[in-house]
Design a protein around this motif. Structure first.
Motif, short mmCIF file in Angstrom:
data_model
loop_
_atom_site.label_atom_id
_atom_site.label_comp_id
_atom_site.label_asym_id
_atom_site.label_seq_id
_atom_site.Cartn_x
_atom_site.Cartn_y
_atom_site.Cartn_z
N GLY A 24 -15.13 -4.11 10.71
CA GLY A 24 -14.81 -4.96 9.56
C GLY A 24 -15.40 -6.36 9.69
N ALA A 25 -15.36 -6.93 10.88
CA ALA A 25 -15.92 -8.26 11.10
C ALA A 25 -17.43 -8.26 10.85
CB ALA A 25 -15.62 -8.74 12.51
N VAL A 26 -18.11 -7.24 11.33
CA VAL A 26 -19.55 -7.13 11.11
C VAL A 26 -19.83 -6.94 9.62
CG1 VAL A 26 -21.58 -5.69 11.52
CG2 VAL A 26 -20.08 -6.29 13.41
N GLY A 27 -19.05 -6.08 8.97
CA GLY A 27 -19.23 -5.86 7.53
C GLY A 27 -18.96 -7.11 6.71
N GLY A 28 -17.91 -7.84 7.06
CA GLY A 28 -17.60 -9.07 6.34
C GLY A 28 -18.68 -10.12 6.50
N ALA A 29 -19.18 -10.28 7.72
CA ALA A 29 -20.25 -11.25 7.98
C ALA A 29 -21.54 -10.84 7.27
CB ALA A 29 -20.49 -11.39 9.47
N ALA A 30 -21.88 -9.56 7.35
CA ALA A 30 -23.09 -9.08 6.68
C ALA A 30 -22.98 -9.22 5.17
CB ALA A 30 -23.36 -7.63 7.06
N GLY A 31 -21.82 -8.92 4.63
CA GLY A 31 -21.61 -9.08 3.19
C GLY A 31 -21.78 -10.53 2.77
N TYR A 32 -21.23 -11.46 3.54
CA TYR A 32 -21.39 -12.89 3.22
C TYR A 32 -22.85 -13.30 3.29
CZ TYR A 32 -21.77 -17.87 3.66
OH TYR A 32 -22.19 -19.16 3.49
N ALA A 49 -17.26 -17.47 8.97
CA ALA A 49 -16.13 -17.14 9.86
C ALA A 49 -14.96 -16.58 9.07
CB ALA A 49 -15.70 -18.38 10.63
N TRP A 50 -14.65 -17.17 7.90
CA TRP A 50 -13.56 -16.65 7.08
C TRP A 50 -13.84 -15.23 6.61
CZ3 TRP A 50 -8.75 -18.02 6.54
CH2 TRP A 50 -8.37 -19.34 6.80
N GLN A 51 -15.08 -14.96 6.19
CA GLN A 51 -15.43 -13.62 5.71
C GLN A 51 -15.39 -12.60 6.85
OE1 GLN A 51 -15.74 -12.66 2.58
NE2 GLN A 51 -15.30 -14.75 1.96
N ALA A 52 -15.85 -12.99 8.02
CA ALA A 52 -15.77 -12.09 9.18
C ALA A 52 -14.32 -11.82 9.54
CB ALA A 52 -16.51 -12.70 10.37
N GLY A 53 -13.48 -12.84 9.48
CA GLY A 53 -12.05 -12.65 9.76
C GLY A 53 -11.36 -11.76 8.73
N ALA A 54 -11.70 -11.97 7.47
CA ALA A 54 -11.12 -11.12 6.42
C ALA A 54 -11.58 -9.68 6.59
CB ALA A 54 -11.52 -11.65 5.04
N GLY A 55 -12.84 -9.49 6.94
CA GLY A 55 -13.35 -8.14 7.19
C GLY A 55 -12.68 -7.49 8.38
N PRO A 64 -12.63 2.09 7.51
CA PRO A 64 -13.96 2.04 6.92
C PRO A 64 -13.98 1.90 5.40
CG PRO A 64 -13.82 3.78 8.54
CD PRO A 64 -12.44 3.25 8.36
N ALA A 65 -13.02 2.48 4.70
CA ALA A 65 -13.01 2.40 3.25
C ALA A 65 -12.92 0.95 2.78
CB ALA A 65 -11.87 3.22 2.67
N ALA A 66 -12.08 0.16 3.43
CA ALA A 66 -11.93 -1.25 3.05
C ALA A 66 -13.19 -2.04 3.36
CB ALA A 66 -10.74 -1.87 3.78
N VAL A 67 -13.84 -1.73 4.47
CA VAL A 67 -15.06 -2.43 4.84
C VAL A 67 -16.16 -2.14 3.82
CG1 VAL A 67 -16.86 -2.65 6.59
CG2 VAL A 67 -14.46 -2.47 7.27
N ILE A 68 -16.31 -0.90 3.45
CA ILE A 68 -17.34 -0.52 2.48
C ILE A 68 -17.06 -1.16 1.13
CG2 ILE A 68 -18.31 1.42 1.19
CD1 ILE A 68 -17.94 3.05 3.82
N TRP A 69 -15.81 -1.13 0.71
CA TRP A 69 -15.44 -1.72 -0.58
C TRP A 69 -15.71 -3.22 -0.57
CZ3 TRP A 69 -11.78 -5.25 -2.35
CH2 TRP A 69 -11.59 -5.26 -3.72
N GLY A 70 -15.34 -3.91 0.49
CA GLY A 70 -15.56 -5.35 0.60
C GLY A 70 -17.03 -5.71 0.67
N PHE A 71 -17.80 -4.92 1.40
CA PHE A 71 -19.24 -5.16 1.52
C PHE A 71 -19.91 -5.02 0.16
CE2 PHE A 71 -23.57 -3.68 2.48
CZ PHE A 71 -24.00 -4.70 3.30
N ASN A 72 -19.58 -3.95 -0.56
CA ASN A 72 -20.16 -3.74 -1.89
C ASN A 72 -19.72 -4.82 -2.86
OD1 ASN A 72 -21.54 -1.47 -1.09
ND2 ASN A 72 -19.94 -0.06 -1.73
N GLY A 73 -18.49 -5.27 -2.75
CA GLY A 73 -18.01 -6.36 -3.60
C GLY A 73 -18.78 -7.65 -3.33
N ALA A 74 -19.06 -7.93 -2.07
CA ALA A 74 -19.82 -9.13 -1.73
C ALA A 74 -21.24 -9.05 -2.27
CB ALA A 74 -19.85 -9.32 -0.21
N LEU A 75 -21.86 -7.87 -2.18
CA LEU A 75 -23.20 -7.70 -2.73
C LEU A 75 -23.21 -7.90 -4.24
CD1 LEU A 75 -24.69 -4.63 -0.84
CD2 LEU A 75 -25.32 -7.01 -0.64
#
Length: 89
Positions: A24-32, A49-55, A64-75
């Motif tokens: 999740g941290a990797v996904g949040g950072a990559a999404g940001y 840092a906030w996005q990585a923490g939220a991820g 994984p479902a939350a990470v994918i949803w958050g990553f797609n939302g960020a994109l």
């Protein structure tokens, strides 16, 4: 009604823990970072840092479902913000 054993209860509790948090941290950072590139906004280490923490939190709880949803939302957010800033001037 059937009573669940400790093993069965552990199997159905749904926690993803440290592995989900790391993913999740990797996904949040990559999404940001992708959002920042697509939108053209200024890079902020604090927001990263906030996005990585939220991820990490989402990944630890929902997996994984939350990470994918958050990553797609960020994109999607980055694309919308980028198009709006380019054509809104």
């Amino acid at each position: 009604m059937k009573v669940l054993s400790a093993q069965e209860l552990h199997q159905v509790q749904g926690a993803f823990g440290p592995v989900g948090a790391a993913i999740g941290a990797v996904g949040g950072a990559a999404g940001y970072l992708l959002n920042q590139q697509l939108s053209g906004s200024k890079f902020s280490p604090t927001t990263l840092a906030w996005q990585a923490g939220a991820g990490a939190a989402a990944g630890a709880m929902a997996g994984p479902a939350a990470v994918i949803w958050g990553f797609n939302g960020a994109l999607a957010g980055g694309m919308v913000t980028g198009v709006a800033s380019r054509y809104g001037k």
